[in-house]
Design a protein around this motif. Structure first.
Motif, PDB file in Angstrom:
ATOM      1  N   PHE A   1       0.829  -1.199   0.000  1.00 17.34           N
ATOM      2  CA  PHE A   1       0.000   0.000   0.000  1.00 17.34           C
ATOM      3  C   PHE A   1       0.868   1.256   0.000  1.00 17.34           C
ATOM      4  CE2 PHE A   1      -1.911   3.414   2.530  1.00 17.34           C
ATOM      5  CZ  PHE A   1      -3.013   3.709   1.742  1.00 17.34           C
ATOM      6  N   HIS A   2       1.869   1.276   0.868  1.00 13.51           N
ATOM      7  CA  HIS A   2       2.705   2.465   0.965  1.00 13.51           C
ATOM      8  C   HIS A   2       3.608   2.624  -0.262  1.00 13.51           C
ATOM      9  CE1 HIS A   2       1.354   3.940   4.778  1.00 13.51           C
ATOM     10  NE2 HIS A   2       1.455   2.723   5.291  1.00 13.51           N
ATOM     11  N   ALA A   3       4.058   1.535  -0.844  1.00 10.28           N
ATOM     12  CA  ALA A   3       4.859   1.633  -2.071  1.00 10.28           C
ATOM     13  C   ALA A   3       4.017   2.206  -3.209  1.00 10.28           C
ATOM     14  CB  ALA A   3       5.411   0.263  -2.456  1.00 10.28           C
ATOM     15  N   ARG A   4       2.784   1.754  -3.312  1.00  6.80           N
ATOM     16  CA  ARG A   4       1.886   2.301  -4.332  1.00  6.80           C
ATOM     17  C   ARG A   4       1.527   3.749  -4.037  1.00  6.80           C
ATOM     18  NH1 ARG A   4      -0.713  -1.694  -7.737  1.00  6.80           N
ATOM     19  NH2 ARG A   4       0.891  -3.264  -7.995  1.00  6.80           N
ATOM     20  N   GLY A   5       1.399   4.109  -2.763  1.00 10.32           N
ATOM     21  CA  GLY A   5       1.132   5.494  -2.379  1.00 10.32           C
ATOM     22  C   GLY A   5       2.267   6.415  -2.772  1.00 10.32           C
ATOM     23  N   ILE A   6       3.491   5.937  -2.634  1.00 10.31           N
ATOM     24  CA  ILE A   6       4.658   6.729  -3.038  1.00 10.31           C
ATOM     25  C   ILE A   6       4.622   6.975  -4.543  1.00 10.31           C
ATOM     26  CG2 ILE A   6       7.175   6.670  -3.257  1.00 10.31           C
ATOM     27  CD1 ILE A   6       7.133   5.059  -0.576  1.00 10.31           C
ATOM     28  N   LEU A   7       4.246   5.961  -5.314  1.00  9.71           N
ATOM     29  CA  LEU A   7       4.151   6.137  -6.759  1.00  9.71           C
ATOM     30  C   LEU A   7       3.035   7.114  -7.117  1.00  9.71           C
ATOM     31  CD1 LEU A   7       4.744   2.528  -8.094  1.00  9.71           C
ATOM     32  CD2 LEU A   7       6.325   4.458  -8.055  1.00  9.71           C
ATOM     33  N   LEU A   8       1.948   7.103  -6.373  1.00  5.72           N
ATOM     34  CA  LEU A   8       0.856   8.051  -6.600  1.00  5.72           C
ATOM     35  C   LEU A   8       1.330   9.481  -6.343  1.00  5.72           C
ATOM     36  CD1 LEU A   8      -2.185   8.548  -7.166  1.00  5.72           C
ATOM     37  CD2 LEU A   8      -2.516   8.363  -4.700  1.00  5.72           C
TER      38      LEU A   8
ATOM     39  N   ALA B   1      14.222   6.741  -4.077  1.00 10.01           N
ATOM     40  CA  ALA B   1      15.524   7.261  -3.659  1.00 10.01           C
ATOM     41  C   ALA B   1      15.409   7.922  -2.290  1.00 10.01           C
ATOM     42  CB  ALA B   1      16.046   8.260  -4.677  1.00 10.01           C
ATOM     43  N   LEU B   2      16.362   7.644  -1.415  1.00 10.84           N
ATOM     44  CA  LEU B   2      16.338   8.192  -0.059  1.00 10.84           C
ATOM     45  C   LEU B   2      16.450   9.715  -0.076  1.00 10.84           C
ATOM     46  CD1 LEU B   2      16.245   7.590   2.961  1.00 10.84           C
ATOM     47  CD2 LEU B   2      18.727   7.379   2.923  1.00 10.84           C
ATOM     48  N   ALA B   3      17.216  10.279  -0.990  1.00 14.29           N
ATOM     49  CA  ALA B   3      17.335  11.742  -1.086  1.00 14.29           C
ATOM     50  C   ALA B   3      15.989  12.368  -1.453  1.00 14.29           C
ATOM     51  CB  ALA B   3      18.391  12.118  -2.114  1.00 14.29           C
ATOM     52  N   ALA B   4      15.218  11.703  -2.296  1.00 14.44           N
ATOM     53  CA  ALA B   4      13.896  12.213  -2.662  1.00 14.44           C
ATOM     54  C   ALA B   4      12.953  12.155  -1.462  1.00 14.44           C
ATOM     55  CB  ALA B   4      13.319  11.417  -3.818  1.00 14.44           C
ATOM     56  N   TYR B   5      13.088  11.132  -0.640  1.00 12.66           N
ATOM     57  CA  TYR B   5      12.278  11.040   0.586  1.00 12.66           C
ATOM     58  C   TYR B   5      12.557  12.233   1.489  1.00 12.66           C
ATOM     59  CZ  TYR B   5      11.475   9.704   5.438  1.00 12.66           C
ATOM     60  OH  TYR B   5      11.120   9.719   6.759  1.00 12.66           O
ATOM     61  N   LYS B   6      13.834  12.517   1.704  1.00 12.09           N
ATOM     62  CA  LYS B   6      14.205  13.635   2.569  1.00 12.09           C
ATOM     63  C   LYS B   6      13.763  14.966   1.970  1.00 12.09           C
ATOM     64  CE  LYS B   6      18.082  11.219   4.640  1.00 12.09           C
ATOM     65  NZ  LYS B   6      19.531  11.155   4.818  1.00 12.09           N
ATOM     66  N   GLY B   7      13.957  15.134   0.680  1.00 10.80           N
ATOM     67  CA  GLY B   7      13.535  16.360   0.011  1.00 10.80           C
ATOM     68  C   GLY B   7      12.034  16.541   0.027  1.00 10.80           C
ATOM     69  N   ALA B   8      11.302  15.451  -0.179  1.00  8.76           N
ATOM     70  CA  ALA B   8       9.839  15.538  -0.207  1.00  8.76           C
ATOM     71  C   ALA B   8       9.269  15.891   1.167  1.00  8.76           C
ATOM     72  CB  ALA B   8       9.242  14.226  -0.709  1.00  8.76           C
ATOM     73  N   THR B   9       9.807  15.318   2.222  1.00 14.80           N
ATOM     74  CA  THR B   9       9.281  15.645   3.551  1.00 14.80           C
ATOM     75  C   THR B   9       9.532  17.108   3.889  1.00 14.80           C
ATOM     76  OG1 THR B   9      11.308  14.786   4.555  1.00 14.80           O
ATOM     77  CG2 THR B   9       9.421  13.307   4.481  1.00 14.80           C
TER      78      THR B   9
ATOM     79  N   LEU C   1      -1.491  15.033   3.461  1.00 11.33           N
ATOM     80  CA  LEU C   1      -1.617  13.773   2.732  1.00 11.33           C
ATOM     81  C   LEU C   1      -0.258  13.328   2.183  1.00 11.33           C
ATOM     82  CD1 LEU C   1      -3.514  11.580   1.633  1.00 11.33           C
ATOM     83  CD2 LEU C   1      -3.773  12.988  -0.407  1.00 11.33           C
ATOM     84  N   GLY C   2       0.507  14.276   1.631  1.00  9.88           N
ATOM     85  CA  GLY C   2       1.848  13.949   1.140  1.00  9.88           C
ATOM     86  C   GLY C   2       2.757  13.472   2.257  1.00  9.88           C
ATOM     87  N   LEU C   3       2.681  14.146   3.409  1.00  4.09           N
ATOM     88  CA  LEU C   3       3.495  13.707   4.548  1.00  4.09           C
ATOM     89  C   LEU C   3       3.082  12.323   5.016  1.00  4.09           C
ATOM     90  CD1 LEU C   3       3.933  16.907   6.710  1.00  4.09           C
ATOM     91  CD2 LEU C   3       5.728  15.530   5.685  1.00  4.09           C
ATOM     92  N   TYR C   4       1.778  12.028   4.983  1.00  6.57           N
ATOM     93  CA  TYR C   4       1.334  10.700   5.407  1.00  6.57           C
ATOM     94  C   TYR C   4       1.833   9.621   4.447  1.00  6.57           C
ATOM     95  CZ  TYR C   4      -1.517   6.586   5.986  1.00  6.57           C
ATOM     96  OH  TYR C   4      -1.920   5.298   6.138  1.00  6.57           O
ATOM     97  N   LEU C   5       1.681   9.851   3.147  1.00  3.29           N
ATOM     98  CA  LEU C   5       2.038   8.816   2.180  1.00  3.29           C
ATOM     99  C   LEU C   5       3.546   8.619   2.039  1.00  3.29           C
ATOM    100  CD1 LEU C   5      -0.583   9.469  -0.626  1.00  3.29           C
ATOM    101  CD2 LEU C   5      -0.488   7.532   0.949  1.00  3.29           C
ATOM    102  N   VAL C   6       4.325   9.683   2.210  1.00  4.75           N
ATOM    103  CA  VAL C   6       5.771   9.577   2.004  1.00  4.75           C
ATOM    104  C   VAL C   6       6.533   9.535   3.320  1.00  4.75           C
ATOM    105  CG1 VAL C   6       7.774  10.755   1.022  1.00  4.75           C
ATOM    106  CG2 VAL C   6       5.668  10.639  -0.262  1.00  4.75           C
ATOM    107  N   GLY C   7       6.028  10.197   4.342  1.00  2.80           N
ATOM    108  CA  GLY C   7       6.818  10.383   5.548  1.00  2.80           C
ATOM    109  C   GLY C   7       6.534   9.434   6.688  1.00  2.80           C
ATOM    110  N   ASN C   8       5.803   8.359   6.467  1.00  3.96           N
ATOM    111  CA  ASN C   8       5.528   7.428   7.570  1.00  3.96           C
ATOM    112  C   ASN C   8       6.651   6.404   7.709  1.00  3.96           C
ATOM    113  OD1 ASN C   8       4.890   4.981   5.975  1.00  3.96           O
ATOM    114  ND2 ASN C   8       3.253   6.270   5.193  1.00  3.96           N
ATOM    115  N   GLY C   9       6.579   5.614   8.758  1.00  2.00           N
ATOM    116  CA  GLY C   9       7.645   4.664   9.065  1.00  2.00           C
ATOM    117  C   GLY C   9       7.830   3.582   8.014  1.00  2.00           C
ATOM    118  N   THR C  10       6.732   3.076   7.475  1.00  2.00           N
ATOM    119  CA  THR C  10       6.840   2.027   6.457  1.00  2.00           C
ATOM    120  C   THR C  10       7.470   2.577   5.189  1.00  2.00           C
ATOM    121  OG1 THR C  10       4.864   0.975   7.362  1.00  2.00           O
ATOM    122  CG2 THR C  10       5.546   0.300   5.163  1.00  2.00           C
ATOM    123  N   SER C  11       7.051   3.772   4.793  1.00  2.00           N
ATOM    124  CA  SER C  11       7.635   4.387   3.600  1.00  2.00           C
ATOM    125  C   SER C  11       9.115   4.684   3.809  1.00  2.00           C
ATOM    126  CB  SER C  11       6.893   5.671   3.247  1.00  2.00           C
ATOM    127  OG  SER C  11       5.574   5.387   2.863  1.00  2.00           O
TER     128      SER C  11
END
Length: 150
Positions: free
Chosen positions: A41-48, A91-99, A128-138
């Motif tokens: 679910f979270h992987a698909r949310g990241i793609l969304l 990419a981990l850098a994209a995770y940090k940048g997105a949050t 919503l973006g923080l939830y989909l990208v910034g949670n522990g599973t993501s």
């Protein structure tokens, strides 16, 4: 290199499991455990979210022609494009940048709330973006540290 059926990434297999989501790529969605369903679910949310950034890039390029000085809108479009490609590749850098990006967008909308109710939508999108990208599973997906399925 095969594409995982669950996270849709082209990643190397590690012990027969996808290195991104930690799920066997050949496993049927109905046979997934609760933890695997959560990771899927979270992987698909990241793609969304990555797709939304790509749409934001296109909108930014279109809107840039409407301003007398298109520079800031072009920079925002470029930032959205970089985030879209980074998030799509997990990419981990994209995770940090997105949050950071979602936090800043949310703060701008909180400060600007007196300008009208349209900023409520900006706050909702940032959350919503923080939830989909910034949670522990993501975060575990981006760090490639999901526990292997038992």
């Amino acid at each position: 290199m095969t594409r995982c059926r669950h996270c849709l990434s082209k990643a190397e297999l590690r012990n027969g499991l996808c290195s991104v989501c930690g799920i066997d790529p050949e496993k049927e969605p109905k046979a997934l455990t609760a933890a695997e369903k959560k990771a899927r679910f979270h992987a698909r949310g990241i793609l969304l979210v990555a797709l939304c950034h790509l749409i934001g890039t296109i909108c930014g390029l279109i809107l840039a022609t409407q301003f007398p000085s298109p520079g800031p809108m072009l920079i925002l479009a470029l930032l959205n494009l970089l985030l879209a490609f980074g998030l799509a590749r997990y990419a981990l850098a994209a995770y940090k940048g997105a949050t950071i990006y979602y936090f800043l967008i949310g703060m701008v909308n909180v400060i600007s709330i007196q300008a009208g109710p349209i900023h409520l939508a900006g706050i909702a999108l940032a959350l919503l973006g923080l939830y989909l990208v910034g949670n522990g599973t993501s975060k575990a997906i981006f760090e490639r540290s999901l526990p292997a399925a038992e």
